[in-house]
Design an enzyme around this catalytic site. Structure first.
Site, PDB file in Angstrom:
ATOM      1  N   HIS A  57       6.783  -4.389  -0.019  1.00 21.92           N
ATOM      2  CA  HIS A  57       5.712  -4.369  -1.026  1.00 21.92           C
ATOM      3  C   HIS A  57       4.847  -3.139  -0.810  1.00 21.92           C
ATOM      4  O   HIS A  57       4.914  -2.489   0.229  1.00 21.92           O
ATOM      5  CB  HIS A  57       4.907  -5.665  -1.031  1.00 21.92           C
ATOM      6  CG  HIS A  57       4.088  -5.927   0.208  1.00 21.92           C
ATOM      7  ND1 HIS A  57       4.649  -6.137   1.444  1.00 21.92           N
ATOM      8  CD2 HIS A  57       2.747  -6.017   0.392  1.00 21.92           C
ATOM      9  CE1 HIS A  57       3.693  -6.357   2.324  1.00 21.92           C
ATOM     10  NE2 HIS A  57       2.523  -6.280   1.724  1.00 21.92           N
ATOM     11  N   HIS A  59       1.640  -2.415  -0.349  1.00 20.77           N
ATOM     12  CA  HIS A  59       0.404  -2.285   0.444  1.00 20.77           C
ATOM     13  C   HIS A  59       0.517  -1.147   1.465  1.00 20.77           C
ATOM     14  O   HIS A  59       1.579  -0.914   2.046  1.00 20.77           O
ATOM     15  CB  HIS A  59       0.081  -3.597   1.166  1.00 20.77           C
ATOM     16  CG  HIS A  59      -0.515  -4.627   0.244  1.00 20.77           C
ATOM     17  ND1 HIS A  59      -0.551  -5.968   0.553  1.00 20.77           N
ATOM     18  CD2 HIS A  59      -1.099  -4.495  -0.972  1.00 20.77           C
ATOM     19  CE1 HIS A  59      -1.137  -6.633  -0.443  1.00 20.77           C
ATOM     20  NE2 HIS A  59      -1.470  -5.762  -1.375  1.00 20.77           N
ATOM     21  N   ASP A  61      -0.386  -0.725   4.460  1.00 23.55           N
ATOM     22  CA  ASP A  61       0.083  -0.982   5.836  1.00 23.55           C
ATOM     23  C   ASP A  61       1.590  -1.244   5.886  1.00 23.55           C
ATOM     24  O   ASP A  61       2.137  -1.546   6.943  1.00 23.55           O
ATOM     25  CB  ASP A  61      -0.708  -2.132   6.479  1.00 23.55           C
ATOM     26  CG  ASP A  61      -0.534  -3.459   5.764  1.00 23.55           C
ATOM     27  OD1 ASP A  61      -0.657  -3.500   4.531  1.00 23.55           O
ATOM     28  OD2 ASP A  61      -0.260  -4.466   6.455  1.00 23.55           O
ATOM     29  N   HIS A  62       2.269  -1.110   4.727  1.00 23.25           N
ATOM     30  CA  HIS A  62       3.731  -1.230   4.678  1.00 23.25           C
ATOM     31  C   HIS A  62       4.403   0.037   4.134  1.00 23.25           C
ATOM     32  O   HIS A  62       5.614   0.196   4.258  1.00 23.25           O
ATOM     33  CB  HIS A  62       4.131  -2.456   3.844  1.00 23.25           C
ATOM     34  CG  HIS A  62       3.627  -3.723   4.456  1.00 23.25           C
ATOM     35  ND1 HIS A  62       4.409  -4.567   5.204  1.00 23.25           N
ATOM     36  CD2 HIS A  62       2.374  -4.263   4.485  1.00 23.25           C
ATOM     37  CE1 HIS A  62       3.668  -5.576   5.660  1.00 23.25           C
ATOM     38  NE2 HIS A  62       2.426  -5.402   5.236  1.00 23.25           N
ATOM     39  N   HIS A 115       2.043 -12.672  -2.856  1.00 20.20           N
ATOM     40  CA  HIS A 115       1.166 -11.788  -2.065  1.00 20.20           C
ATOM     41  C   HIS A 115       0.883 -10.527  -2.882  1.00 20.20           C
ATOM     42  O   HIS A 115      -0.260 -10.135  -3.063  1.00 20.20           O
ATOM     43  CB  HIS A 115       1.845 -11.465  -0.744  1.00 20.20           C
ATOM     44  CG  HIS A 115       1.085 -10.535   0.140  1.00 20.20           C
ATOM     45  ND1 HIS A 115      -0.091 -10.891   0.762  1.00 20.20           N
ATOM     46  CD2 HIS A 115       1.324  -9.260   0.504  1.00 20.20           C
ATOM     47  CE1 HIS A 115      -0.542  -9.864   1.472  1.00 20.20           C
ATOM     48  NE2 HIS A 115       0.300  -8.860   1.337  1.00 20.20           N
ATOM     49  N   ASP A 134       5.231  -9.702   3.874  1.00 19.91           N
ATOM     50  CA  ASP A 134       4.008 -10.513   3.946  1.00 19.91           C
ATOM     51  C   ASP A 134       4.125 -11.771   3.098  1.00 19.91           C
ATOM     52  O   ASP A 134       3.134 -12.284   2.578  1.00 19.91           O
ATOM     53  CB  ASP A 134       2.787  -9.703   3.493  1.00 19.91           C
ATOM     54  CG  ASP A 134       2.353  -8.670   4.525  1.00 19.91           C
ATOM     55  OD1 ASP A 134       2.988  -8.577   5.597  1.00 19.91           O
ATOM     56  OD2 ASP A 134       1.369  -7.951   4.264  1.00 19.91           O
ATOM     57  N   HIS A 172       3.652  -9.030  10.315  1.00 21.63           N
ATOM     58  CA  HIS A 172       2.436  -9.065  11.146  1.00 21.63           C
ATOM     59  C   HIS A 172       2.529 -10.046  12.304  1.00 21.63           C
ATOM     60  O   HIS A 172       3.243 -11.041  12.233  1.00 21.63           O
ATOM     61  CB  HIS A 172       1.224  -9.468  10.292  1.00 21.63           C
ATOM     62  CG  HIS A 172       0.839  -8.452   9.280  1.00 21.63           C
ATOM     63  ND1 HIS A 172      -0.060  -7.449   9.536  1.00 21.63           N
ATOM     64  CD2 HIS A 172       1.245  -8.276   7.993  1.00 21.63           C
ATOM     65  CE1 HIS A 172      -0.204  -6.700   8.447  1.00 21.63           C
ATOM     66  NE2 HIS A 172       0.586  -7.183   7.497  1.00 21.63           N
TER      67      HIS A 172
END
Ligand code: ZN
Ligand code: FE
Length: 256
Positions: A57, A59, A61-62, A115, A134, A172
């Site tokens: 996805h 985001h 942090d990905h 998400h 996530d 995570h």
């Protein structure tokens, strides 16, 4: 028979990076790319050359490492069709029902929105492994930023229908907090009690609780257990539909 080597490493504050490597074809994919430097270091440790990024996805942090890694290696970035415009450097758009050939391995794609609206899960049946980003965490699930409870429950149900022995990698290390929350909604679950003790021990030693297996999640993850009589009773939701019970468990975790 070809084997898929998997190398997981921590990065950013609580993310995991994962490399998968098919030695026969000499292909290496990074599952998401939280930060370029950590992925490069992991590649160096293994002596692998990056050929692909499989994005779950959009985001940051990905995907934060996408462009720098693509610049450095020319890798192919595979990512969710339904949010392709938000995935930096995307080359190949995938979604529900697609199969992507990675050397000797077929990667099957599911849409798992909730998400984010376009989130996908990658499943490699021959290697008995799924990368859930996530969507599903060890003892937890992702927050519903871009979907309602029915949408996320539908996504989790697809993952729950995979073979129980499937090894589940997620984005995570949230498991300690997840375990405490799980005990608050299903304190009488003996398998969960045992699991929570294991999780506390692992985290005290600084060890990862990811990956997990689907079977263990089905037994202990409250977000996969809306049918549990104990959870339903604790929530005052006896006999309600699965997505409704799931939604209430998610709401309580948000407010925990
Ligand atoms: Zn995310
Ligand atoms: Fe994340």
């Amino acid at each position: 028979m070809a084997t898929l080597e998997i190398y997981q490493f921590p990065c950013l504050s609580d993310n995991y990076g994962v490399l998968i490597h098919d030695s026969e074809s000499n292909l290496t994919a990074s599952i998401d790319a939280p930060e370029a430097s950590a992925v490069k270091q992991a590649l160096g440790e293994k002596g692998w050359t990056l050929t692909h990024i499989l994005t779950t996805h959009y985001h940051a942090d990905h995907t934060g490492g996408n462009l720098e890694l693509k610049d450095a290696t020319g890798c192919t970035i595979v990512g969710p069709r339904n949010e392709a415009d938000r995935v930096p450097g995307i080359d190949v758009r995938v979604g529900e029902g697609d199969a992507y050939e990675f050397g000797a391995f077929t990667v099957k794609i599911f849409d798992t929105p909730g998400h984010t609206a376009g989130h996908v899960t990658y499943w490699i049946p021959k290697a008995n492994v799924a990368f859930t980003g996530d969507t599903l965490f060890t003892l937890g699930c992702g927050r519903l930023f871009e979907g309602d409870a029915r949408t996320m429950w539908n996504s989790l149900s697809k993952i729950a229908a995979l073979p129980p022995e499937t090894v589940i990698y997620s984005g995570h290390e949230y498991t300690l907090a997840n375990a405490e929350f799980a005990l608050s909604v299903e304190p009488g679950n003996a398998a969960l009690q045992t699991r929570a003790d294991e999780v506390r021990e692992l985290r005290a030693k600084g060890e990862a609780t990811v990956p997990t297996t689907l079977m263990r999640e089905l037994e202990t993850n409250p977000f996969l257990r809306p049918g549990s009589p104990e959870i339903q009773a604790n929530l005052g939701m006896e006999g309600r539909e699965a997505f409704e019970v799931f939604g209430e468990v998610r709401r309580r975790k948000d407010n925990a």
